[in-house]
Write a protein that holds these residues in place. Structure first.
Motif, mmCIF file in Angstrom:
data_model
loop_
_atom_site.group_PDB
_atom_site.id
_atom_site.type_symbol
_atom_site.label_atom_id
_atom_site.label_comp_id
_atom_site.label_asym_id
_atom_site.label_seq_id
_atom_site.Cartn_x
_atom_site.Cartn_y
_atom_site.Cartn_z
ATOM 1 N N PRO A 94 -55.144 71.712 60.019
ATOM 2 C CA PRO A 94 -55.513 70.767 59.427
ATOM 3 C C PRO A 94 -56.984 71.094 59.402
ATOM 4 O O PRO A 94 -57.664 70.574 58.245
ATOM 5 C CB PRO A 94 -54.491 69.803 60.384
ATOM 6 N N SER A 95 -57.677 71.924 59.467
ATOM 7 C CA SER A 95 -58.886 71.674 60.282
ATOM 8 C C SER A 95 -59.502 72.593 58.109
ATOM 9 O O SER A 95 -60.209 72.667 58.133
ATOM 10 C CB SER A 95 -59.329 72.607 60.662
ATOM 11 N N GLN A 96 -57.915 73.164 57.638
ATOM 12 C CA GLN A 96 -58.917 73.838 56.586
ATOM 13 C C GLN A 96 -58.715 72.571 55.055
ATOM 14 O O GLN A 96 -59.082 73.266 54.223
ATOM 15 C CB GLN A 96 -57.722 74.328 55.111
ATOM 16 N N LEU A 97 -58.912 71.555 55.212
ATOM 17 C CA LEU A 97 -58.829 70.471 54.566
ATOM 18 C C LEU A 97 -60.404 69.338 55.269
ATOM 19 O O LEU A 97 -59.852 67.949 53.835
ATOM 20 C CB LEU A 97 -57.614 69.339 54.149
ATOM 21 N N MET A 98 -60.407 69.743 55.887
ATOM 22 C CA MET A 98 -62.237 69.049 55.774
ATOM 23 C C MET A 98 -62.557 68.727 54.763
ATOM 24 O O MET A 98 -63.708 67.611 54.438
ATOM 25 C CB MET A 98 -63.418 69.356 56.917
ATOM 26 N N ARG A 99 -63.169 69.360 54.260
ATOM 27 C CA ARG A 99 -63.596 69.485 52.668
ATOM 28 C C ARG A 99 -62.863 68.317 51.726
ATOM 29 O O ARG A 99 -63.759 67.721 51.100
ATOM 30 C CB ARG A 99 -63.929 70.905 52.067
ATOM 31 N N TRP A 100 -62.101 68.240 51.531
ATOM 32 C CA TRP A 100 -61.496 67.399 50.723
ATOM 33 C C TRP A 100 -60.585 66.083 51.306
ATOM 34 O O TRP A 100 -60.540 65.094 50.356
ATOM 35 C CB TRP A 100 -60.103 67.975 50.479
ATOM 36 N N THR A 101 -61.208 65.544 53.026
ATOM 37 C CA THR A 101 -60.236 64.711 53.365
ATOM 38 C C THR A 101 -62.152 64.129 54.174
ATOM 39 O O THR A 101 -62.961 64.180 54.211
ATOM 40 C CB THR A 101 -59.526 65.101 55.016
ATOM 41 N N SER A 102 -61.645 62.530 54.055
ATOM 42 C CA SER A 102 -62.386 61.873 54.684
ATOM 43 C C SER A 102 -62.161 61.774 56.090
ATOM 44 O O SER A 102 -61.370 62.931 56.979
ATOM 45 C CB SER A 102 -62.192 60.584 55.318
ATOM 46 N N PHE A 103 -63.547 61.566 57.078
ATOM 47 C CA PHE A 103 -63.386 61.675 58.635
ATOM 48 C C PHE A 103 -62.436 61.060 59.105
ATOM 49 O O PHE A 103 -61.484 61.915 59.949
ATOM 50 C CB PHE A 103 -64.881 61.508 59.985
ATOM 51 N N SER A 104 -62.189 59.610 59.259
ATOM 52 C CA SER A 104 -61.302 59.329 59.922
ATOM 53 C C SER A 104 -59.320 60.153 59.358
ATOM 54 O O SER A 104 -58.168 59.729 59.912
ATOM 55 C CB SER A 104 -60.538 58.210 59.329
ATOM 56 N N LEU A 105 -59.514 60.230 58.193
ATOM 57 C CA LEU A 105 -58.476 60.930 57.802
ATOM 58 C C LEU A 105 -57.717 62.016 58.161
ATOM 59 O O LEU A 105 -57.156 62.812 58.756
ATOM 60 C CB LEU A 105 -58.185 60.881 56.005
ATOM 61 N N GLN A 106 -58.832 63.091 58.725
ATOM 62 C CA GLN A 106 -58.770 64.448 59.371
ATOM 63 C C GLN A 106 -58.708 64.106 60.721
ATOM 64 O O GLN A 106 -58.188 64.396 61.012
ATOM 65 C CB GLN A 106 -60.289 64.809 58.866
ATOM 66 N N GLN A 107 -59.112 62.918 61.493
ATOM 67 C CA GLN A 107 -58.883 63.541 62.598
ATOM 68 C C GLN A 107 -57.343 62.280 62.479
ATOM 69 O O GLN A 107 -56.539 62.994 63.644
ATOM 70 C CB GLN A 107 -59.789 61.518 62.936
ATOM 71 N N ASP A 108 -56.973 61.800 62.066
ATOM 72 C CA ASP A 108 -54.845 62.046 61.822
ATOM 73 C C ASP A 108 -54.258 62.656 61.952
ATOM 74 O O ASP A 108 -53.385 62.909 62.560
ATOM 75 C CB ASP A 108 -55.044 60.156 60.653
ATOM 76 N N LEU A 109 -54.962 63.409 60.852
ATOM 77 C CA LEU A 109 -53.990 65.162 60.257
ATOM 78 C C LEU A 109 -53.984 65.394 61.615
ATOM 79 O O LEU A 109 -53.358 66.102 61.994
ATOM 80 C CB LEU A 109 -54.650 65.537 58.884
ATOM 81 N N GLU A 110 -55.509 65.969 61.932
ATOM 82 C CA GLU A 110 -55.486 66.927 63.577
ATOM 83 C C GLU A 110 -54.371 66.143 64.322
ATOM 84 O O GLU A 110 -53.815 66.736 65.006
ATOM 85 C CB GLU A 110 -56.973 66.503 63.850
ATOM 86 N N ARG A 111 -54.040 64.804 64.430
ATOM 87 C CA ARG A 111 -53.611 64.503 65.561
ATOM 88 C C ARG A 111 -51.938 64.371 65.462
ATOM 89 O O ARG A 111 -50.964 64.562 66.032
ATOM 90 C CB ARG A 111 -53.810 63.041 66.164
ATOM 91 N N ARG A 112 -51.467 64.559 64.298
ATOM 92 C CA ARG A 112 -50.162 64.341 63.244
ATOM 93 C C ARG A 112 -49.706 65.314 62.910
ATOM 94 O O ARG A 112 -48.110 65.315 62.837
ATOM 95 C CB ARG A 112 -49.877 62.968 62.371
ATOM 96 N N ALA A 113 -50.507 66.255 62.855
ATOM 97 C CA ALA A 113 -49.416 67.508 61.922
ATOM 98 C C ALA A 113 -49.120 68.102 62.770
ATOM 99 O O ALA A 113 -49.483 68.394 64.065
ATOM 100 C CB ALA A 113 -50.474 68.130 61.524
ATOM 101 N N PRO A 114 -47.763 68.602 62.286
ATOM 102 C CA PRO A 114 -47.061 70.128 63.412
ATOM 103 C C PRO A 114 -48.671 71.276 63.435
ATOM 104 O O PRO A 114 -48.549 71.186 62.654
ATOM 105 C CB PRO A 114 -45.915 69.554 63.180
ATOM 106 N N ARG A 115 -47.330 71.601 64.636
ATOM 107 C CA ARG A 115 -48.483 72.807 65.517
ATOM 108 C C ARG A 115 -48.034 74.079 64.582
ATOM 109 O O ARG A 115 -48.165 74.961 64.579
ATOM 110 C CB ARG A 115 -48.356 73.260 66.335
ATOM 111 N N ARG A 116 -46.498 74.281 64.149
ATOM 112 C CA ARG A 116 -45.892 75.466 63.922
ATOM 113 C C ARG A 116 -44.927 74.574 62.962
ATOM 114 O O ARG A 116 -44.420 73.650 62.426
ATOM 115 C CB ARG A 116 -44.713 75.489 65.199
#
Length: 173
Positions: A94-116
């Motif tokens: 999810p860190s690769q999307l920092m440029r295209w996402t808002s801060f709150s959405l980026q935090q949500d993606l970091e928390r919910r996205a699968p690791r594998r």
């Protein structure tokens, strides 16, 4: 006042308007023929006891067609949708999307996205973009899940900030 005009007058709780404004007249409790409604100047929908609606009279006023989105917006929406599909299926961090996402959405993606990675990659099928006035765009993306034989949907709201698009809302289904 004729009986047709009296029957077409708005009652309590009904929208009022001038004839020809596209007012919908609830027909519960009183049945009017299509000719009576059209002659009174109103445009109504009649369910005729079924769930399918049929137009009783033609609609005079129509909304103007929205302007087609620019190719830049469509291209950006396609790139972002493809990257979001990869993040949501675990193929991209999810860190690769920092440029295209808002801060709150980026935090949500970091928390919910699968690791594998989870199964086969989703294939982006179609992207529809509807640009709104004021520098916003609503995007609908369809993706095919070949592993499960399903179609998945992404709904995005993108806002233009400093010459780039940023996703502020995301709903995946």
């Amino acid at each position: 006042m004729s009986s047709i005009a009296a029957a077409a007058q708005p009652h309590d709780g009904e929208p009022a308007g001038e004839p020809g404004e596209g007012v919908v007249i609830p027909l519960a409790g009183r049945r009017l023929s299509a000719a009576a409604v059209a002659s009174a100047g109103y445009h109504a929908l009649d369910t005729d006891g079924s769930l399918a609606l049929k137009a009783v009279a033609p609609i005079i006023k129509t909304l103007p067609a929205p302007a087609p989105p620019s190719t830049d917006t469509t291209r950006t929406a396609t790139i972002i949708a493809r990257a979001l599909l990869e993040v949501l299926s675990g193929w991209r961090p999810p860190s690769q999307l920092m440029r295209w996402t808002s801060f709150s959405l980026q935090q949500d993606l970091e928390r919910r996205a699968p690791r594998r990675p989870s199964g086969i990659r989703l294939q982006l099928v179609k992207v529809r973009v509807n640009e709104q006035p004021g520098g916003a765009a609503e995007v609908c993306a369809l993706a095919r899940d070949p592993g499960k034989g399903r179609v998945r949907v992404l709904a995005l709201r993108m806002e233009r900030r400093a010459d780039s698009w940023v996703v502020t809302r995301l709903q995946a289904g």
